[in-house]
Scaffold this active site. Structure first.
Site, PDB file in Angstrom:
ATOM      1  N   GLU A  17      -1.360  -5.372  -3.947  1.00  0.00           N
ATOM      2  CA  GLU A  17       0.002  -5.377  -3.400  1.00  0.00           C
ATOM      3  C   GLU A  17       0.322  -6.833  -3.047  1.00  0.00           C
ATOM      4  O   GLU A  17       0.006  -7.309  -1.958  1.00  0.00           O
ATOM      5  CB  GLU A  17       0.085  -4.448  -2.189  1.00  0.00           C
ATOM      6  CG  GLU A  17      -0.210  -2.991  -2.570  1.00  0.00           C
ATOM      7  CD  GLU A  17      -0.357  -2.061  -1.377  1.00  0.00           C
ATOM      8  OE1 GLU A  17       0.008  -2.485  -0.252  1.00  0.00           O
ATOM      9  OE2 GLU A  17      -0.841  -0.928  -1.555  1.00  0.00           O
ATOM     10  N   HIS A  43       2.924  -4.900   2.877  1.00  0.00           N
ATOM     11  CA  HIS A  43       2.321  -4.076   1.818  1.00  0.00           C
ATOM     12  C   HIS A  43       3.304  -3.924   0.656  1.00  0.00           C
ATOM     13  O   HIS A  43       4.375  -4.545   0.639  1.00  0.00           O
ATOM     14  CB  HIS A  43       1.948  -2.694   2.375  1.00  0.00           C
ATOM     15  CG  HIS A  43       0.694  -2.689   3.205  1.00  0.00           C
ATOM     16  ND1 HIS A  43      -0.454  -2.062   2.806  1.00  0.00           N
ATOM     17  CD2 HIS A  43       0.422  -3.243   4.407  1.00  0.00           C
ATOM     18  CE1 HIS A  43      -1.396  -2.231   3.725  1.00  0.00           C
ATOM     19  NE2 HIS A  43      -0.875  -2.941   4.720  1.00  0.00           N
ATOM     20  N   GLU A  68       6.600  -2.118   3.797  1.00  0.00           N
ATOM     21  CA  GLU A  68       6.467  -1.917   2.344  1.00  0.00           C
ATOM     22  C   GLU A  68       7.619  -2.667   1.680  1.00  0.00           C
ATOM     23  O   GLU A  68       8.791  -2.399   1.946  1.00  0.00           O
ATOM     24  CB  GLU A  68       6.524  -0.431   2.007  1.00  0.00           C
ATOM     25  CG  GLU A  68       5.496   0.434   2.729  1.00  0.00           C
ATOM     26  CD  GLU A  68       4.106   0.324   2.125  1.00  0.00           C
ATOM     27  OE1 GLU A  68       3.987  -0.185   0.994  1.00  0.00           O
ATOM     28  OE2 GLU A  68       3.136   0.741   2.800  1.00  0.00           O
ATOM     29  N   HIS A 115      -4.055  -4.980   0.878  1.00  0.00           N
ATOM     30  CA  HIS A 115      -4.465  -4.318  -0.359  1.00  0.00           C
ATOM     31  C   HIS A 115      -4.282  -5.326  -1.483  1.00  0.00           C
ATOM     32  O   HIS A 115      -3.181  -5.830  -1.698  1.00  0.00           O
ATOM     33  CB  HIS A 115      -3.640  -3.053  -0.609  1.00  0.00           C
ATOM     34  CG  HIS A 115      -3.914  -1.963   0.374  1.00  0.00           C
ATOM     35  ND1 HIS A 115      -2.946  -1.116   0.862  1.00  0.00           N
ATOM     36  CD2 HIS A 115      -5.076  -1.578   0.973  1.00  0.00           C
ATOM     37  CE1 HIS A 115      -3.491  -0.255   1.702  1.00  0.00           C
ATOM     38  NE2 HIS A 115      -4.783  -0.513   1.788  1.00  0.00           N
TER      39      HIS A 115
END
Length: 952
Positions: free
Chosen positions: A139, A243, A334, A136
């Site tokens: 990110e 991410h 993440e 993404h």
């Protein structure tokens, strides 16, 4: 201390500036990489279970050595990142290789930095690992952390034991940005926004992969397709996708059948939890489980990990596709609550994640690893299956037979199996630390020893230095990056840039013939309805001369005039081969050892009326008579009357039936896939494994075809697993060229559909050539594999026109000089050789994926007696003998009966005693039974002897 000393001698010091001299000391550590030479020479026995340590742990706080930390903390836009990567690839060439897996929508390179002690090569037994960042675009923390990691690994190799050990034992691939276009649109300071999240076509790349539960309706994006191809190219074992937006490690599955937030357990759920914990435990804040209290106050992840679907449903995610379609286990990490933090915060992210990044990489060495070997020659077996009892997730071996299976601590029953081999199962104990090495040695199925005789299992004849050199070339070209290396070292490659109508095509072919007269021969197979020539160009070191020992391959295109991409690809291939002859060693050897025939346009009349940019137009598909030539080939040649279209007749009589080919590749258009025989519905495919293997080989060398999603506008939801399908399952029809080729030409033929558009714009030709050239060249390599054979009698006389029956179904015939060649899928195959006047011979041969197999058949017994076949003479003689014996027995019985009757009368006259008469009758009956019994026994024995004689 702790390092191997290095001494340099004869250092010359000159006046002026100081002489620069660097020392690189190797730490005294035991690398995990397997010594290939040792393994090949003395493969581990079947029962080998060897503990394998994980790479060295980090130095203790009291250690005198401290690793060098990164200093390049800033946000790197694409140009900055590109220069950074090129710089480190240039400064550390011994451990790095910078490559691209494709381009983004806006044509930015999707760069990958490989870090290894042998960059550019897969070392047998060494696992491959990858990190992917910035999927993404907004990110960005993962992108910067991976650049930091590259700097850290490069600067500390050779000085830091942990880094050195990791690089020496692992092949590491790092992709800092999967979505470079989105990154350029994103904005620093973004906490939870979406600007730049998607690619330039505004698609979320982490919803763009094929899903096990739902059909993904979004068209496959260039970035997605490039990454899928990449993942199919390398034997990745472990991966993480970085991410931002939270602080947790998320593991498969990412979605479930209902599409709701519920725990979706994979077969390896325990393994994924252990992998996730290996990362989160090294990140204190992540491990606490409550990462973003100000943004998500109720969110809690025990120990900083979560099942993906239990968190929220993500159909089309990359981590599930990795697990389901490759051998790779992937998790999604993440890295922080803020997606695009300020540059001054970047050092903090490195410090929080440095140990986690290193520790996670080390997990690639856990579980079970080893090799699956052939018991006959000790070589590795490609695509053998490794199955773990009660875990429904097999993995497969790579080219050297090496495999890696991540497992948690426990006792497992592991089975190795492969086509043509008997499976082997072992009980393996996996400990809490490190991994174990387990080698499997498989024996070929149905190999039996009878009276000291074993089936003949042949390997390539390498006694001739030239043969050995050529075998090595075929192996090199079959290896990873072999064909890429050929293309990189080629001296000339002129991509097609325009379409050539008939006149230009004819002039181009004549020009090749006139400029390269020593290796080309241009002939006409016949004429079309409108009297255009159907040209055939032969490329060989001895054109127009018979060389029966060499395999022959043909490339044909343009059977449908409205699909001319194949024509241009074959013209480009012809020029590429001619330009590189005597300049590129590999191309030169291939031309010297192969007879290549290129027929670029089978339907020149249809091509003349077809229109460029006619993606779906059928104008020009048929010949001038309105006949689709791919429906004009007879299905029963024995009844062939010759009343065919002139183009079809020319192809049949002057190409398929008159020339003995080992392989045919036909290029068409209208999709992106490969079909194999038969096109005829409900036709039994006798050699399906081989035909499918050939089709898969072409598809696997194409960057997109093997993904199985042609993505054609008129069939956007079409899925073709592996990009390969039997013709009748796709578009069944009668009278196809490839069915005729297989049935009557005894030559396997595949049909390649080169692009969705029948007649795309000329501007697309360079990219189409770039996509197909490796696949086309792979066919030139593959035609040298399979089985090469020679048949002769005991006196040394070569036997031509002998019948070679393969696996009791497929038939080929020996050429002049007794040679034969047939392509077969890798594995064990049965061969029966039959020749008029000789006894049948049976052998078994192992076909390898990377080398030809040779078989030498000698008929040592002439099979005729008095000019008649041995079987007939033996059968007639046996039957005659049986008849004679049976006749003699019948005469004996009749005589015995008459004799007994005379005795009965004599006794009746003498004594007139009924009791005595009964006794004589009983004796007479017993005598007849005994005689008849002896008579039948003799007949049975005679039949058995005759049958035995007939068999032997």
């Amino acid at each position: 201390m702790g390092y191997t000393p290095v001494t340099k001698e004869n250092i010359e010091v000159k006046e002026g500036a100081a002489t620069e001299m660097d020392f690189f000391l190797q730490p005294v550590v035991m690398p995990l990489g397997l010594n290939v030479t040792q393994f090949t020479a003395t493969p581990a026995p079947v029962s080998t279970v060897t503990p394998t340590p994980v790479p060295a742990e980090a130095p203790s706080p009291t250690s005198l050595h401290q690793p060098i930390q990164p200093v390049d903390f800033r946000h790197h836009h694409f140009s900055d990142m590109e220069i950074f990567l090129r710089r480190y690839a240039s400064e550390y060439p011994n451990i790095t290789r910078l490559y691209s897996v494709g381009k983004s929508v806006e044509l930015r390179e999707l760069y990958v930095m490989e870090i290894s002690d042998n960059p550019g090569n897969h070392e047998p037994g060494e696992p491959e690992f990858k990190y992917i960042g910035n999927m993404h675009g907004n990110e960005v923390v993962g992108r910067e952390l991976l650049l930091n990691l590259i700097e850290y690994l490069c600067k500390n190799f050779g000085t830091d034991p942990e880094v050195t050990d990791l690089v020496q034992s692992t092949r590491i691939h790092i992709m800092p940005s999967m979505n470079p276009d989105g990154y350029e649109k994103s904005q620093e300071g973004d906490r939870g926004g979406t600007v730049g999240r998607n690619n330039s076509n505004n698609y979320d790349l982490n919803r763009n992969f094929p899903d096990q539960f739902f059909h993904v309706v979004d068209p496959p994006q260039p970035e997605t397709l490039a990454v899928m191809t990449w993942l199919k190219t390398y034997p990745f074992v472990l991966s993480a996708n970085l991410h931002g937006g939270s602080l947790v490690v998320n593991y498969p599955f990412d979605d479930d059948e209902q599409g709701v937030a519920v725990y979706s357990r994979s077969p390896d759920d325990d393994v994924f939890q252990q992998l996730a914990l290996s990362y989160s435990k090294e990140n204190r804040k992540m491990y606490q489980g409550s990462p973003c209290k100000d943004m998500y106050p109720t969110e809690y992840f025990p120990h900083g990990i979560t099942n993906g679907a239990h968190w929220y449903n993500v159909p089309g995610g990359m981590q599930d596709w990795n697990y389901l379609h490759t051998n790779c286990f992937e998790v999604t990490i993440e890295l922080g609550c803020v997606k695009y933090p300020k540059a001054e915060d970047l050092p903090k992210y490195w410090e929080q994640n440095r140990r986690s990044l290193l520790q996670f990489m080390k997990q690639v060495h856990r579980g079970v690893r080893g090799f699956v070997l052939d018991a006959t020659d000790g070589r590795g077996i490609l695509n053998a299956t490794i199955s773990v009892a009660e875990i429904d997730h097999p993995v497969t071996t790579y080219k050297d037979g090496d495999f890696w299976r991540l497992l948690v601590q426990g006792t497992y029953k592991i089975t190795a199996s492969a086509r043509g081999y008997d499976p082997v199962t072992k009980t393996v104990e996996v400990g809490s630390k490190g991994g174990v090495q387990v080698n499997f040695t498989l024996s070929r199925t149905d190999i039996k020893v009878q009276e000291g005789k074993t089936p003949i299992l042949n390997t390539p004849d390498t006694s001739d230095p030239n043969e050995k050199e050529f075998e090595t070339l075929i192996k090199d070209l079959s290896a990873e990056n072999g064909l890429e290396h050929l293309l990189l070292t080629s001296s000339g490659d002129v991509p097609p840039y325009r379409y050539r109508p008939y006149k230009d095509l004819s002039e181009f072919l004549r020009a090749l013939y006139l400029n390269y007269p020593l290796i080309t021969n241009l002939t006409s197979l016949g004429q079309s309805v409108e009297f255009r020539q159907i040209w055939s160009l032969e490329i060989s070191n001895k054109p127009n001369q018979s060389e029966p020992e060499e395999p022959k391959i043909r490339f044909v295109a343009g059977i449908h005039g409205n699909a001319p991409v194949g024509t241009e690809l074959l013209l480009a291939l012809a020029e590429f081969l001619c330009m590189n002859y005597k300049k590129n060693p590999a191309v030169t050897k291939l031309i010297d050892r192969t007879r290549i025939v290129i027929v670029p346009s089978l339907n020149p009349d249809g091509r003349e009326v077809a229109q460029e940019r006619g993606c779906t137009s059928k104008i020009g598909q048929t010949n001038t008579h309105g006949r689709d030539l791919d429906t004009d080939f007879p299905s029963n040649y024995s009844r062939y009357s010759g009343a065919r279209e002139p183009e079809t007749k020319a192809i049949i009589e002057n190409l398929i039936l008159k020339q003995d080919f080992s392989l045919s590749v036909a290029l068409d258009g209208g999709s992106l896939l490969v079909t194999y025989p038969y096109d005829k519905p409900e036709q039994t495919v006798e050699n399906k494994e081989t035909l499918k293997h050939l089709a898969s080989l072409y598809a696997n060398n194409h960057p997109l075809m093997h993904l199985g999603q042609p993505g054609c506008p008129n069939k956007s939801d079409e899925t073709i697993p592996g990009g390969v399908i039997q013709g009748s399952e796709w578009h069944s029809h009668l009278g196809s060229m490839k069915d005729f080729s297989v049935t009557f030409g005894h030559c396997p033929e595949i049909t390649v559909y080169t692009s969705c558009c029948y007649f795309p714009s000329a501007g697309q030709l360079p990219s189409l050539w770039a996509d197909h050239r490796k696949s086309l060249l792979s066919m030139l390599v593959e035609v040298h594999k399979g089985v090469h054979g020679f048949v002769q009698d005991k006196s040394g006389k070569a036997i031509s026109k002998a019948t070679i029956v393969l696996n009791d179904s497929l038939r080929v015939y020996t050429k002049e000089g007794g040679y034969f060649h047939v392509l077969l899928a890798p594995g064990l195959h049965n061969i029966n050789a039959i020749a008029d006047g000789y006894q049948q011979k049976h052998v078994k041969v192992l076909v390898r994926h990377d080398a030809p197999s040779s078989v030498f058949i000698v008929f040592d017994t002439e099979n005729r007696i008095f000019g008649l076949p041995r079987e007939l003479v033996v059968t007639v003689a046996g039957a005659s003998m049986s008849a004679l014996v049976l006749t003699a027995c019948i005469i004996w019985c009749v005589c015995s009966i008459k004799s007994n009757r005379h005795k009965d009368g004599f006794h009746r006259l003498r004594q007139h005693h009924d009791d005595y008469e009964d006794e004589i009758r009983m004796m007479s009956t017993s005598s007849k039974k005994s005689l008849l019994s002896h008579e039948f026994q003799d007949e049975t024995d005679t039949e058995e002897e005759t049958l035995y004689s007939s068999k032997h």
